[in-house]
Design a protein around this motif. Structure first.
Motif, mmCIF file in Angstrom:
data_model
loop_
_atom_site.group_PDB
_atom_site.id
_atom_site.type_symbol
_atom_site.label_atom_id
_atom_site.label_comp_id
_atom_site.label_asym_id
_atom_site.label_seq_id
_atom_site.Cartn_x
_atom_site.Cartn_y
_atom_site.Cartn_z
ATOM 1 N N ARG A 194 -26.827 38.120 -12.417
ATOM 2 C CA ARG A 194 -28.009 37.233 -12.231
ATOM 3 C C ARG A 194 -27.708 36.038 -13.355
ATOM 4 N NH1 ARG A 194 -33.360 39.828 -14.373
ATOM 5 N NH2 ARG A 194 -34.072 37.786 -13.843
ATOM 6 N N ILE A 195 -28.225 34.993 -13.017
ATOM 7 C CA ILE A 195 -28.318 33.798 -14.070
ATOM 8 C C ILE A 195 -29.354 33.878 -15.036
ATOM 9 C CG2 ILE A 195 -28.407 31.178 -14.151
ATOM 10 C CD1 ILE A 195 -25.874 32.104 -12.776
ATOM 11 N N VAL A 196 -29.115 34.143 -16.118
ATOM 12 C CA VAL A 196 -29.909 33.992 -17.446
ATOM 13 C C VAL A 196 -29.316 33.267 -18.469
ATOM 14 C CG1 VAL A 196 -31.122 35.839 -19.014
ATOM 15 C CG2 VAL A 196 -30.408 36.656 -16.693
ATOM 16 N N GLY A 197 -30.387 32.036 -18.835
ATOM 17 C CA GLY A 197 -30.118 31.464 -19.703
ATOM 18 C C GLY A 197 -30.484 31.643 -21.215
ATOM 19 N N ASN A 198 -29.956 31.052 -22.286
ATOM 20 C CA ASN A 198 -30.338 31.335 -23.458
ATOM 21 C C ASN A 198 -31.688 30.902 -23.995
ATOM 22 O OD1 ASN A 198 -30.168 31.786 -26.428
ATOM 23 N ND2 ASN A 198 -29.269 29.824 -26.660
ATOM 24 N N PHE A 199 -32.561 31.309 -24.547
ATOM 25 C CA PHE A 199 -33.773 31.002 -24.974
ATOM 26 C C PHE A 199 -33.954 29.379 -25.510
ATOM 27 C CE2 PHE A 199 -37.500 30.593 -27.935
ATOM 28 C CZ PHE A 199 -38.560 30.565 -26.999
ATOM 29 N N GLY A 200 -32.844 29.294 -26.602
ATOM 30 C CA GLY A 200 -32.841 27.949 -27.070
ATOM 31 C C GLY A 200 -32.729 26.776 -26.177
ATOM 32 N N THR A 201 -32.070 26.931 -25.042
ATOM 33 C CA THR A 201 -31.832 26.047 -24.098
ATOM 34 C C THR A 201 -33.143 25.530 -23.431
ATOM 35 O OG1 THR A 201 -29.459 26.667 -23.502
ATOM 36 C CG2 THR A 201 -30.889 25.120 -21.765
ATOM 37 N N TYR A 202 -34.060 26.814 -23.163
ATOM 38 C CA TYR A 202 -35.263 26.776 -22.542
ATOM 39 C C TYR A 202 -36.272 26.000 -23.637
ATOM 40 C CZ TYR A 202 -39.866 28.440 -20.851
ATOM 41 O OH TYR A 202 -41.015 28.442 -20.471
ATOM 42 N N GLU A 203 -36.115 26.283 -24.885
ATOM 43 C CA GLU A 203 -37.032 25.596 -25.580
ATOM 44 C C GLU A 203 -36.782 24.040 -26.093
ATOM 45 O OE1 GLU A 203 -38.351 26.620 -30.590
ATOM 46 O OE2 GLU A 203 -36.459 27.334 -29.781
ATOM 47 N N SER A 204 -35.485 23.903 -26.007
ATOM 48 C CA SER A 204 -34.900 22.171 -26.069
ATOM 49 C C SER A 204 -35.806 21.521 -24.808
ATOM 50 C CB SER A 204 -33.741 22.206 -26.128
ATOM 51 O OG SER A 204 -33.117 22.824 -27.092
ATOM 52 N N ALA A 205 -35.787 22.138 -23.564
ATOM 53 C CA ALA A 205 -36.341 21.566 -22.483
ATOM 54 C C ALA A 205 -37.685 21.410 -22.672
ATOM 55 C CB ALA A 205 -35.945 22.200 -21.233
ATOM 56 N N VAL A 206 -38.277 22.426 -23.079
ATOM 57 C CA VAL A 206 -40.039 22.537 -23.434
ATOM 58 C C VAL A 206 -40.195 21.383 -24.530
ATOM 59 C CG1 VAL A 206 -41.786 23.615 -24.192
ATOM 60 C CG2 VAL A 206 -40.213 24.672 -22.780
ATOM 61 N N LEU A 207 -39.356 21.237 -25.515
ATOM 62 C CA LEU A 207 -39.806 20.239 -26.501
ATOM 63 C C LEU A 207 -39.464 18.889 -26.145
ATOM 64 C CD1 LEU A 207 -38.771 22.153 -29.690
ATOM 65 C CD2 LEU A 207 -40.945 21.933 -28.850
ATOM 66 N N GLY A 208 -38.427 18.834 -25.240
ATOM 67 C CA GLY A 208 -38.017 17.658 -24.560
ATOM 68 C C GLY A 208 -39.283 16.928 -23.905
ATOM 69 N N LEU A 337 -43.565 29.072 -24.081
ATOM 70 C CA LEU A 337 -42.574 29.698 -25.126
ATOM 71 C C LEU A 337 -42.916 30.951 -25.586
ATOM 72 C CD1 LEU A 337 -42.297 26.886 -27.637
ATOM 73 C CD2 LEU A 337 -40.613 27.268 -25.731
ATOM 74 N N LYS A 338 -44.103 31.478 -25.319
ATOM 75 C CA LYS A 338 -44.645 32.828 -25.226
ATOM 76 C C LYS A 338 -44.186 33.717 -24.287
ATOM 77 C CE LYS A 338 -46.973 36.228 -27.484
ATOM 78 N NZ LYS A 338 -46.618 36.671 -28.851
ATOM 79 N N PHE A 339 -44.152 33.110 -22.995
ATOM 80 C CA PHE A 339 -43.822 33.892 -21.753
ATOM 81 C C PHE A 339 -42.542 33.396 -21.023
ATOM 82 C CE2 PHE A 339 -48.347 34.384 -22.828
ATOM 83 C CZ PHE A 339 -48.268 35.681 -23.089
ATOM 84 N N PRO A 340 -41.569 33.069 -21.764
ATOM 85 C CA PRO A 340 -40.305 32.405 -20.897
ATOM 86 C C PRO A 340 -39.997 33.073 -19.628
ATOM 87 C CG PRO A 340 -39.548 33.443 -22.971
ATOM 88 C CD PRO A 340 -40.919 33.446 -22.899
ATOM 89 N N SER A 341 -39.821 34.328 -19.691
ATOM 90 C CA SER A 341 -39.299 34.837 -18.379
ATOM 91 C C SER A 341 -40.127 34.733 -17.255
ATOM 92 C CB SER A 341 -39.132 36.401 -18.797
ATOM 93 O OG SER A 341 -38.695 36.980 -17.665
ATOM 94 N N PHE A 342 -41.535 34.504 -17.569
ATOM 95 C CA PHE A 342 -42.591 34.361 -16.611
ATOM 96 C C PHE A 342 -42.393 33.114 -15.974
ATOM 97 C CE2 PHE A 342 -46.853 33.084 -14.985
ATOM 98 C CZ PHE A 342 -47.039 34.027 -13.901
ATOM 99 N N PHE A 343 -42.458 32.041 -16.853
ATOM 100 C CA PHE A 343 -42.599 30.882 -16.396
ATOM 101 C C PHE A 343 -41.463 30.311 -15.857
ATOM 102 C CE2 PHE A 343 -46.561 30.996 -18.979
ATOM 103 C CZ PHE A 343 -47.293 30.484 -18.053
ATOM 104 N N SER A 344 -40.109 30.736 -16.061
ATOM 105 C CA SER A 344 -38.682 30.417 -15.495
ATOM 106 C C SER A 344 -38.198 31.227 -14.548
ATOM 107 C CB SER A 344 -37.924 30.389 -16.837
ATOM 108 O OG SER A 344 -37.485 31.842 -17.108
ATOM 109 N N LEU A 345 -39.351 32.075 -14.231
ATOM 110 C CA LEU A 345 -39.086 32.840 -13.008
ATOM 111 C C LEU A 345 -37.714 33.688 -13.051
ATOM 112 C CD1 LEU A 345 -39.652 30.418 -10.110
ATOM 113 C CD2 LEU A 345 -41.371 31.935 -11.118
ATOM 114 N N GLY A 346 -37.732 34.266 -14.406
ATOM 115 C CA GLY A 346 -36.562 35.178 -14.847
ATOM 116 C C GLY A 346 -35.389 34.698 -15.154
#
Length: 384
Positions: A194-208, A337-346
């Motif tokens: 399954r495709i799973v990304g690093n949290f730092g990438t997700y955080e950068s997108a949110v802050l972007g 940022l608190k619930f990354p898995s939920f809002f990124s659909l895993g």
């Protein structure tokens, strides 16, 4: 092992190391170490000396052990430095020819490192994919870097090396008088698990998303850069969901740093048609540089995220809507940022992907060019 530091060492002495990896114990940093070790002291490699740096020497030692497995860790110096301590960063830069910065998100932690490199003349690379950070650093430190001879380059990772190389390769295939009008990159993420990304990438997108207005204001405050002369009209927007039958993908526009990086390269090339001159170039190097850049043709560039199924595309759109809608306010960002898995659909989780998930993951990029058989006749039959 931990290297002893002698802060009385004159800055004018030759650097001790070819490369220092800063933030090496982070998720991405540990993979950077593993790759760097493959080139350390290899006869054909220029990398002869390497050090690691970060806040926690013990954690860095553990990371080095992990990256060296199954071999024993090599005797690489481990240095202590913090992005919140400018003195430690200046001392770090005085010891190396090049700093490779893996400490993100860069809009939060990157500027002190760029500042230290620009002030000391040390070269700087990072794996940033954050446009606001990259453009802000250019505004603030370009003149100082020019003065000290520091080369500062961002986006030297997944963002945006594959995209820029692919764009240049496609551009070079158009032999005059033919010329491209548009080059689109189609990105496909693949995995046996399954495709799973690093949290730092997700955080950068949110802050972007949170800093989008700052980027707009920054660009408004700067003089407009030269625009490349691209044959033909501006490409139509096209459908929201694109179906590329030739490569078997459904795709949707990806608002990544890749398009911005390519556009900045095009603007620089328009201002410097023969490329940017290097330091103390020989006549042969000048000729090679000018010959290479003369073959690159400008084109409108964009990136699309692809999936083999429409369901995958709808998941991409849903995650994008979550980040776009919630990322613009403080409460929404807290939830994201608190619930990354939920809002990124895993697709993202705080602990990041497992070793098996990383090992099984890969990506492909297709570059589709459209243009004209004769650049002087923009209404000629389109060529793909």
């Amino acid at each position: 092992m931990e290297a002893s530091s002698d802060r009385s060492q004159p800055v004018s002495q030759p650097p001790l190391y070819d490369l220092i990896i800063l933030g090496a114990s982070g998720f991405t940093g540990k993979y950077v170490i593993r790759e760097a070790l493959k080139f350390l002291n290899v006869p054909s490699s220029p990398l002869k000396s390497l050090a690691l740096a970060g806040r926690n020497p013990a954690k860095l030692a553990q990371t080095l052990k992990w990256a060296s497995h199954p071999d024993h860790p090599p005797p690489i110096p481990i240095l202590t430095a913090e992005t919140a301590d400018p003195a430690s960063l200046h001392h770090l830069c005085s010891q190396s020819k090049l700093i490779l910065n893996c400490v993100g998100p860069f809009r939060l932690h990157g500027e002190p490192v760029v500042a230290a490199c620009a002030e000391t003349g040390c070269d700087y690379l990072d794996i940033c994919g954050e446009p606001e950070f990259m453009e802000r650093m250019e505004v603030k430190y370009h003149e100082k870097a020019m003065e000290t001879g520091s080369l500062v380059i961002s986006a030297c990772g997944f963002d945006s090396v594959p995209a820029e190389l692919g764009w240049m390769f496609n551009s070079k295939q158009w032999v005059g008088p033919a010329a491209p009008n548009q080059i689109e990159a189609y990105l496909s993420l693949e995995s046996e698990k399954r495709i799973v990304g690093n949290f730092g990438t997700y955080e950068s997108a949110v802050l972007g998303v949170a800093n989008a207005e700052q980027l707009v204001e920054l660009r408004r405050s700067r003089p407009k850069r030269a625009r490349p002369a691209i044959p033909g009209p501006f490409p139509p927007k096209g459908p929201i969901i694109d179906h590329q039958k030739e490569i078997g993908l459904w795709a949707v526009k990806l608002p990544s740093a890749d398009s911005i990086v390519v556009r900045r390269t095009l603007a620089t090339l328009t201002e410097n048609p023969r490329g940017l001159p290097g330091l103390d170039e020989s006549l042969e190097q000048i000729e090679k540089r000018e010959a290479f850049w003369s073959t690159i043709k400008p084109a409108h560039f964009g990136v699309k995220l692809g999936s083999k199924t429409l369901l995958g595309i709808f998941r991409f759109i849903a995650v994008g809507m979550f980040i776009g809608l919630l990322g613009s306010n403080a409460i929404g960002r807290w939830l994201l940022l608190k619930f990354p898995s939920f809002f990124s659909l895993g697709w993202f989780r705080k602990k990041g992907p497992s070793e098996d998930e990383v090992r099984s993951a890969s990506f492909k990029m297709w570059f589709v060019g459209r243009g004209f058989s004769d650049m002087n006749v923009s209404r000629d039959k389109s060529k793909t």
